[in-house]
Design an enzyme around this catalytic site. Structure first.
Site, short mmCIF file in Angstrom:
data_model
loop_
_atom_site.label_atom_id
_atom_site.label_comp_id
_atom_site.label_asym_id
_atom_site.label_seq_id
_atom_site.Cartn_x
_atom_site.Cartn_y
_atom_site.Cartn_z
N ASP A 132 93.76 28.10 61.58
CA ASP A 132 94.52 26.91 61.95
C ASP A 132 95.48 26.48 60.85
OD1 ASP A 132 92.47 26.12 60.22
OD2 ASP A 132 91.38 25.00 61.73
N ASN A 162 81.76 16.78 63.40
CA ASN A 162 81.73 16.48 64.83
C ASN A 162 81.49 17.73 65.68
OD1 ASN A 162 84.13 17.85 64.68
ND2 ASN A 162 85.43 16.18 65.41
N HIS A 179 83.25 20.56 65.46
CA HIS A 179 84.42 21.41 65.75
C HIS A 179 84.35 22.72 64.99
CE1 HIS A 179 87.20 19.52 62.37
NE2 HIS A 179 86.48 20.50 61.89
N GLU A 216 88.38 20.35 68.81
CA GLU A 216 87.66 19.09 68.72
C GLU A 216 86.75 18.90 69.93
OE1 GLU A 216 87.82 17.99 65.93
OE2 GLU A 216 89.75 17.30 65.21
C1 F6R Z 1 89.38 24.84 58.52
C2 F6R Z 1 88.75 24.58 59.81
C3 F6R Z 1 87.74 23.48 59.99
C4 F6R Z 1 86.73 23.41 58.86
C5 F6R Z 1 85.73 22.28 59.11
C6 F6R Z 1 84.75 22.11 57.97
O1 F6R Z 1 90.30 25.90 58.60
O2 F6R Z 1 89.06 25.24 60.74
O3 F6R Z 1 87.07 23.70 61.21
O4 F6R Z 1 86.05 24.62 58.76
O5 F6R Z 1 86.43 21.06 59.29
O6 F6R Z 1 85.45 21.73 56.83
P1 F6R Z 1 84.72 21.64 55.39
O7 F6R Z 1 84.34 23.03 55.04
O8 F6R Z 1 85.79 21.09 54.48
O9 F6R Z 1 83.55 20.74 55.56
#
Ligand code: F6R
Length: 249
Positions: free
Chosen positions: A72, A141, A143, A148
């Site tokens: 992403d 959450n 995701h 989301e």
């Molecule tokens: C990042 C992504 C997100 C993160 C998720 C966890 O490229 O796709 O899904 O993997 O938000 O983020 P952290 O590791 O910062 O807790």
């Protein structure tokens, strides 16, 4: 169930295991074309990237023939903005190893025609022969990528509006919450489910409810990572805190 769960004592152990799995895949596909990796950003994979860099530095691993597809990217940040995922990947991984810049793929979320760019991203993944190993972090959450809650499971790469909880969680990287982009481009759950294997990483107590929902809850778009229960080859690596609400561990 096709999900293999490993619970480690701490974050360093999680990172070493995750890097070991990536290294094993890269070594299993020597020559051209080499392994195709799907990669996340965020805090969770930082230790894994550090470990992969040290394997490259000690000569035990090369990324010469590896191709990568990032999950992403935010809409509205230029690639040299230090909060963009282009910048994160260069800083935390790519510039330290021998990967070829033309083998790196990150969605161009600022393209004039975002829909065409998303279709092109999917086409590039297909041309590369599909993704061998998709590494994922997990949102508080539930995701994965920026899919989301209430995402459409079959979706491929597309533009999304970020959830309020994601904007709040990611505000820690920005000087104020107003600077956090409201939109992103992400591979869809449909893109993720097409990858040949998946490795989900989660660390810390804040992730424990999402981990429990993803692995032991009903499969529901309300918790996007629960879709992984349908996949045939998923490895989940957790630290104790992230695993603390699981019944079976
Ligand atoms: C990042 C992504 C997100 C993160 C998720 C966890 O490229 O796709 O899904 O993997 O938000 O983020 P952290 O590791 O910062 O807790």
């Amino acid at each position: 169930m096709a999900i293999k769960v490993t619970v480690t004592d701490n974050y360093d152990e999680l990172s070493n295991l995750a890097a070991g799995k990536v290294a094993q895949l890269v070594k299993s596909k020597p020559g051209k074309p080499g392994a195709v990796l799907g990669l996340p950003t965020g805090s969770t994979p930082l230790g894994m990237y550090r470990q992969l860099i040290s394997m490259y530095q000690d000569g035990s691993l090369s990324f010469r023939d590896v191709s990568t597809f990032n999950l992403d990217e935010y809409v509205g940040l230029s690639p040299d903005n230090e909060n963009s995922y282009h910048f994160y990947m260069q800083q935390n991984f790519f510039k330290h190893v021998d990967i070829k810049q033309h083998n790196i793929n990150i969605p161009d979320s600022n393209a004039a025609d975002v829909e065409a760019e998303c279709a092109e991203y999917e086409r590039k993944i297909e041309t590369a022969g599909g993704i061998d190993l998709m590494v994922l972090g997990l949102g508080n959450n539930g995701h994965i990528g920026f899919n989301e809650p209430d995402s459409h499971f079959p979706a491929r790469t597309h533009k999304v509006k970020l959830d309020e909880s994601t904007i709040q969680a990611n505000a820690r990287f920005f000087s104020s919450i107003d600077e956090v982009p409201r939109f992103a481009v992400t591979m869809g759950i449909g893109s993720i489910m097409r990858c040949r294997s998946i490795m989900l990483l989660a660390s810390g107590k804040a992730k424990a409810p999402a981990v429990k929902g993803a692995l032991e809850g009903p499969i529901t778009p309300a918790l996007p990572a629960s879709a992984l229960q349908f996949h045939m080859d998923v490895t989940v690596i957790l630290d104790k805190d992230a695993a603390s609400l699981l019944k079976s561990h």
